[in-house]
Motif scaffolding. Structure first.
Motif, PDB file in Angstrom:
ATOM      1  N   GLY A  75       0.801  -1.225   0.000  1.00 46.48           N
ATOM      2  CA  GLY A  75       0.000   0.000   0.000  1.00 46.48           C
ATOM      3  C   GLY A  75       0.826   1.264   0.000  1.00 46.48           C
ATOM      4  O   GLY A  75       0.731   2.077  -0.906  1.00 46.48           O
ATOM      5  N   SER A  76       1.646   1.460   1.041  1.00 43.27           N
ATOM      6  CA  SER A  76       2.474   2.671   1.169  1.00 43.27           C
ATOM      7  C   SER A  76       3.818   2.289   1.756  1.00 43.27           C
ATOM      8  O   SER A  76       3.880   1.728   2.859  1.00 43.27           O
ATOM      9  CB  SER A  76       1.797   3.708   2.070  1.00 43.27           C
ATOM     10  N   VAL A  77       4.892   2.586   1.028  1.00 42.65           N
ATOM     11  CA  VAL A  77       6.234   2.234   1.488  1.00 42.65           C
ATOM     12  C   VAL A  77       7.172   3.410   1.226  1.00 42.65           C
ATOM     13  O   VAL A  77       6.847   4.351   0.498  1.00 42.65           O
ATOM     14  CB  VAL A  77       6.784   0.981   0.772  1.00 42.65           C
ATOM     15  N   TYR A  78       8.351   3.337   1.833  1.00 40.85           N
ATOM     16  CA  TYR A  78       9.404   4.294   1.483  1.00 40.85           C
ATOM     17  C   TYR A  78      10.756   3.627   1.669  1.00 40.85           C
ATOM     18  O   TYR A  78      10.929   2.726   2.480  1.00 40.85           O
ATOM     19  CB  TYR A  78       9.314   5.569   2.321  1.00 40.85           C
ATOM     20  N   THR A  79      11.684   4.080   0.856  1.00 37.05           N
ATOM     21  CA  THR A  79      13.064   3.639   0.998  1.00 37.05           C
ATOM     22  C   THR A  79      13.939   4.869   1.188  1.00 37.05           C
ATOM     23  O   THR A  79      13.656   5.938   0.632  1.00 37.05           O
ATOM     24  CB  THR A  79      13.526   2.812  -0.216  1.00 37.05           C
ATOM     25  N   PHE A  80      14.971   4.747   1.992  1.00 38.82           N
ATOM     26  CA  PHE A  80      15.844   5.873   2.318  1.00 38.82           C
ATOM     27  C   PHE A  80      17.265   5.333   2.347  1.00 38.82           C
ATOM     28  O   PHE A  80      17.640   4.626   3.280  1.00 38.82           O
ATOM     29  CB  PHE A  80      15.435   6.449   3.687  1.00 38.82           C
ATOM     30  N   GLY A  81      18.016   5.620   1.304  1.00 44.27           N
ATOM     31  CA  GLY A  81      19.343   5.027   1.238  1.00 44.27           C
ATOM     32  C   GLY A  81      20.253   5.721   0.250  1.00 44.27           C
ATOM     33  O   GLY A  81      19.868   6.701  -0.402  1.00 44.27           O
ATOM     34  N   PRO A  82      21.474   5.202   0.094  1.00 40.92           N
ATOM     35  CA  PRO A  82      22.455   5.825  -0.793  1.00 40.92           C
ATOM     36  C   PRO A  82      22.103   5.635  -2.258  1.00 40.92           C
ATOM     37  O   PRO A  82      21.535   4.619  -2.657  1.00 40.92           O
ATOM     38  CB  PRO A  82      23.760   5.099  -0.438  1.00 40.92           C
ATOM     39  N   THR A  83      22.442   6.633  -3.046  1.00 37.35           N
ATOM     40  CA  THR A  83      22.160   6.665  -4.474  1.00 37.35           C
ATOM     41  C   THR A  83      23.430   7.126  -5.192  1.00 37.35           C
ATOM     42  O   THR A  83      24.160   7.966  -4.672  1.00 37.35           O
ATOM     43  CB  THR A  83      21.009   7.647  -4.767  1.00 37.35           C
ATOM     44  N   PHE A  84      23.672   6.573  -6.383  1.00 31.72           N
ATOM     45  CA  PHE A  84      24.933   6.844  -7.076  1.00 31.72           C
ATOM     46  C   PHE A  84      24.661   7.281  -8.511  1.00 31.72           C
ATOM     47  O   PHE A  84      23.938   6.605  -9.245  1.00 31.72           O
ATOM     48  CB  PHE A  84      25.805   5.583  -7.074  1.00 31.72           C
ATOM     49  N   TRP A 141      22.154  10.624  -0.627  1.00 31.96           N
ATOM     50  CA  TRP A 141      21.053   9.836  -0.078  1.00 31.96           C
ATOM     51  C   TRP A 141      19.726  10.357  -0.613  1.00 31.96           C
ATOM     52  O   TRP A 141      19.560  11.555  -0.831  1.00 31.96           O
ATOM     53  CB  TRP A 141      21.072   9.873   1.451  1.00 31.96           C
ATOM     54  N   MET A 142      18.806   9.425  -0.822  1.00 32.88           N
ATOM     55  CA  MET A 142      17.511   9.764  -1.408  1.00 32.88           C
ATOM     56  C   MET A 142      16.388   9.145  -0.586  1.00 32.88           C
ATOM     57  O   MET A 142      16.446   7.965  -0.217  1.00 32.88           O
ATOM     58  CB  MET A 142      17.437   9.240  -2.843  1.00 32.88           C
ATOM     59  N   LEU A 143      15.387   9.970  -0.304  1.00 32.84           N
ATOM     60  CA  LEU A 143      14.150   9.488   0.300  1.00 32.84           C
ATOM     61  C   LEU A 143      13.157   9.282  -0.826  1.00 32.84           C
ATOM     62  O   LEU A 143      12.899  10.200  -1.620  1.00 32.84           O
ATOM     63  CB  LEU A 143      13.603  10.507   1.292  1.00 32.84           C
ATOM     64  N   GLU A 144      12.572   8.066  -0.916  1.00 32.63           N
ATOM     65  CA  GLU A 144      11.660   7.754  -2.019  1.00 32.63           C
ATOM     66  C   GLU A 144      10.408   7.044  -1.493  1.00 32.63           C
ATOM     67  O   GLU A 144      10.404   5.828  -1.333  1.00 32.63           O
ATOM     68  CB  GLU A 144      12.375   6.885  -3.062  1.00 32.63           C
ATOM     69  N   GLY A 186       4.584   8.576  -6.435  1.00 30.78           N
ATOM     70  CA  GLY A 186       5.673   8.721  -5.482  1.00 30.78           C
ATOM     71  C   GLY A 186       6.606   9.843  -5.881  1.00 30.78           C
ATOM     72  O   GLY A 186       6.399  10.527  -6.888  1.00 30.78           O
ATOM     73  N   PHE A 187       7.646  10.025  -5.091  1.00 27.59           N
ATOM     74  CA  PHE A 187       8.592  11.108  -5.361  1.00 27.59           C
ATOM     75  C   PHE A 187       9.953  10.772  -4.761  1.00 27.59           C
ATOM     76  O   PHE A 187      10.092   9.868  -3.930  1.00 27.59           O
ATOM     77  CB  PHE A 187       8.077  12.440  -4.795  1.00 27.59           C
ATOM     78  N   GLY A 188      10.947  11.521  -5.217  1.00 28.08           N
ATOM     79  CA  GLY A 188      12.293  11.396  -4.676  1.00 28.08           C
ATOM     80  C   GLY A 188      12.727  12.727  -4.105  1.00 28.08           C
ATOM     81  O   GLY A 188      12.597  13.775  -4.744  1.00 28.08           O
ATOM     82  N   LEU A 189      13.224  12.693  -2.870  1.00 28.20           N
ATOM     83  CA  LEU A 189      13.749  13.878  -2.189  1.00 28.20           C
ATOM     84  C   LEU A 189      15.238  13.678  -1.958  1.00 28.20           C
ATOM     85  O   LEU A 189      15.647  12.777  -1.227  1.00 28.20           O
ATOM     86  CB  LEU A 189      13.032  14.087  -0.846  1.00 28.20           C
ATOM     87  N   GLY A 190      16.065  14.501  -2.602  1.00 27.65           N
ATOM     88  CA  GLY A 190      17.504  14.432  -2.364  1.00 27.65           C
ATOM     89  C   GLY A 190      17.812  14.955  -0.968  1.00 27.65           C
ATOM     90  O   GLY A 190      17.593  16.136  -0.677  1.00 27.65           O
ATOM     91  N   PHE A 191      18.294  14.058  -0.089  1.00 31.39           N
ATOM     92  CA  PHE A 191      18.431  14.422   1.323  1.00 31.39           C
ATOM     93  C   PHE A 191      19.460  15.527   1.528  1.00 31.39           C
ATOM     94  O   PHE A 191      19.252  16.442   2.328  1.00 31.39           O
ATOM     95  CB  PHE A 191      18.808  13.174   2.129  1.00 31.39           C
ATOM     96  N   GLU A 192      20.582  15.451   0.820  1.00 32.32           N
ATOM     97  CA  GLU A 192      21.607  16.484   0.989  1.00 32.32           C
ATOM     98  C   GLU A 192      21.116  17.838   0.474  1.00 32.32           C
ATOM     99  O   GLU A 192      21.430  18.881   1.051  1.00 32.32           O
ATOM    100  CB  GLU A 192      22.907  16.071   0.290  1.00 32.32           C
ATOM    101  N   ARG A 193      20.337  17.842  -0.608  1.00 26.42           N
ATOM    102  CA  ARG A 193      19.763  19.105  -1.072  1.00 26.42           C
ATOM    103  C   ARG A 193      18.779  19.663  -0.049  1.00 26.42           C
ATOM    104  O   ARG A 193      18.676  20.876   0.138  1.00 26.42           O
ATOM    105  CB  ARG A 193      19.062  18.914  -2.417  1.00 26.42           C
ATOM    106  N   PHE A 194      18.032  18.762   0.592  1.00 23.86           N
ATOM    107  CA  PHE A 194      17.128  19.213   1.641  1.00 23.86           C
ATOM    108  C   PHE A 194      17.916  19.886   2.759  1.00 23.86           C
ATOM    109  O   PHE A 194      17.501  20.925   3.295  1.00 23.86           O
ATOM    110  CB  PHE A 194      16.331  18.030   2.197  1.00 23.86           C
ATOM    111  N   LEU A 195      19.065  19.316   3.110  1.00 26.63           N
ATOM    112  CA  LEU A 195      19.911  19.924   4.144  1.00 26.63           C
ATOM    113  C   LEU A 195      20.436  21.281   3.694  1.00 26.63           C
ATOM    114  O   LEU A 195      20.524  22.222   4.494  1.00 26.63           O
ATOM    115  CB  LEU A 195      21.082  19.000   4.478  1.00 26.63           C
ATOM    116  N   GLN A 196      20.804  21.381   2.416  1.00 24.16           N
ATOM    117  CA  GLN A 196      21.213  22.678   1.877  1.00 24.16           C
ATOM    118  C   GLN A 196      20.133  23.726   2.109  1.00 24.16           C
ATOM    119  O   GLN A 196      20.413  24.850   2.532  1.00 24.16           O
ATOM    120  CB  GLN A 196      21.457  22.566   0.379  1.00 24.16           C
TER     121      GLN A 196
END
Length: 465
Positions: free
Chosen positions: A221-230, A245-248, A432-442
């Motif tokens: 139904g509803s999931v998310y993954t949060f991990g390293p991306t290259f 890192w990406m939140l998806e 769904g969507f992807g949030l670049g975690f480091e950009r969010f920190l910026q």
């Protein structure tokens, strides 16, 4: 054995993190950390100690009965004593030491960070293995931790289940075309006619966990993954890294543009608000440090938390750009992707409020973005001040005929049969969507360079440590 255990147990009771030393205590306490500065007087020494748990250092008073000759900036110490009220401005308590134990010596001449000196961000960036000792980067890391916890909390409270998607994959989800290929060292040592792929096929470091998360969302139904991306970003920009890192999140509830954009907005607002409540001092400090006291990021955050986010279509965005008097390096016209300069202008045009740009030309978006039926896709980018694109997402294409057509048109082969099975066997509409975690920190901290929010940045020509 029993006496050793009792000593250890008593020490654990008295041990405090410096973040916990906020009021006087009648009981003896023990703290442990690194010396930030030391000031010696005739019969007394003032030692500022920090352990990374807080921006605030603890002032330690060392009397003449304690040997402080071997103490210097960078030295790690364990200090015991009593917390007493302090009459100095800016601190509630100080530690009157009765014991100081040196745990690790430091050569102050070679130590790159000096007491009471404001080092430039460029200088700090040159010492990634030691920069967590600085007030600046330790504040960044505490804010980063608060942001991670807040994102997890929001998604968990929203009924999302965390899943783990592969780091090694055969798919190019984002159609990047330049991923990092992975092979064992023996592959490169063998002659070309004896080489064979370890997995029997070319395998890459993941550019996104989205496709796998979609499959799991269709079962949970509803999931998310949060991990390293290259991604093999062949550039030296302030917004790109080769490893980040990406939140998806993926959900069957995000089945329309309205549901998708509302959820993204709520997620960001709750996370930003939580970060400010949990580590306000760190956010202020980093903002002041990077903008020299202008607090630019906090002005942006006020809008991001309190004001509704704007929504415009891609067509409206192009119209705004074409009618402006701005001179752009890349001419804005319908059918061309938005460049960084376009994103910055649109955000300024919208009074520096976060803005969703929706319904892009379908040819600009990957095969999985849902076809609106009018040459546009149900895709969205969230643009924010200072960063530009922060979030990219879409309502996903779950209709088998449409999905197969889009994949054929993009030249995607049958290696994706496993993904098509989702549409064959009862897929629900989802998004769904992807949030670049480091950009969010910026964005949270108002930092210009993404390399300032990651401990060990990897980018073109650099993979230190």
């Amino acid at each position: 054995m029993r006496s050793r255990f009792l000593v250890s147990f008593r020490r654990s009771l008295s041990f405090k993190r410096i973040s916990e030393t906020v009021e006087p205590s009648e009981s003896r306490v023990v703290v442990q950390g690194w010396i930030r500065s030391i000031r010696r007087q005739k019969e007394i020494a003032f030692v500022d100690v920090n352990d990374g748990s807080t921006l605030r250092s603890l002032q330690v008073i060392a009397g003449e009965n304690l040997n402080v000759d071997n103490l210097c900036i960078g030295t790690s110490v364990r200090i015991g004593g009593n917390l007493t009220p302090s009459f100095h401005r800016g601190q509630l308590v100080e530690l009157k030491a009765d014991e100081i134990t040196v745990l690790g010596q430091c050569n102050p001449k070679e130590y790159p960070f000096k007491a009471k000196r404001r080092h430039s961000l460029d200088y700090i960036r040159q010492h990634p293995h030691l920069k967590s000792r600085t007030s600046f980067f330790s504040s960044v890391l505490r804010a980063k931790n608060a942001a991670s916890v807040a994102l997890h909390a929001f998604l968990q409270e929203s009924g999302y289940i965390q899943v783990h998607t592969p780091v090694l994959t055969t798919n190019d989800c984002e159609e990047l075309g330049d991923l990092f290929q992975v092979e064992p060292q023996s592959y490169f040592e063998a002659s070309s006619d004896r080489r064979s792929h370890f997995f029997g096929t070319p395998v890459f470091l993941t550019g996104s966990g989205q496709l796998h998360a979609e499959l799991l969302a269709c079962g949970l139904g509803s999931v998310y993954t949060f991990g390293p991306t290259f991604r093999a970003e062949k550039s030296h920009t302030r917004r790109h890294l080769a490893e980040f890192w990406m939140l998806e999140p993926e959900s069957c509830r995000l089945d329309s543009m309205e549901n998708l954009t509302n959820f993204i907005e709520n997620c960001l607002k709750c996370t930003l608000k939580s970060c400010l409540s949990k580590c306000e001092a760190d956010v202020y400090f980093v903002s002041d440090y990077s903008s020299q006291g202008e607090n630019k990021s906090l002005v942006h955050l006020e809008s991001a938390i309190e004001k509704p986010y704007l929504r415009i279509s891609y067509t409206e965005a192009i119209r705004i750009l074409e009618s402006s008097n701005e001179t752009f390096e890349f001419e804005p016209k319908w059918g061309c992707d938005l460049q960084s300069e376009h994103e910055r202008f649109i955000v300024r045009y919208c009074n520096n409020t976060p803005v969703f740009v929706t319904d892009f030309p379908i040819e600009l978006k990957p095969f999985y973005a849902r076809d609106n039926g009018d040459n546009t896709a149900a895709a969205v980018d969230l643009l924010v001040p200072g960063v530009g694109e922060l979030v990219g997402g879409s309502v996903r294409e779950e209709r088998l005929e449409n999905l197969s057509y889009r994949m054929r048109k993009k030249g995607i082969d049958t290696d994706y049969d496993w993904y098509l099975d989702m549409a064959k066997f009862g897929a629900m509409p989802h998004g769904g969507f992807g949030l670049g975690f480091e950009r969010f920190l910026q964005y949270l901290l108002g930092l210009d360079n993404i390399r300032d929010v990651i401990s060990f940045p990897r980018f073109l020509g650099s993979c230190k440590y």
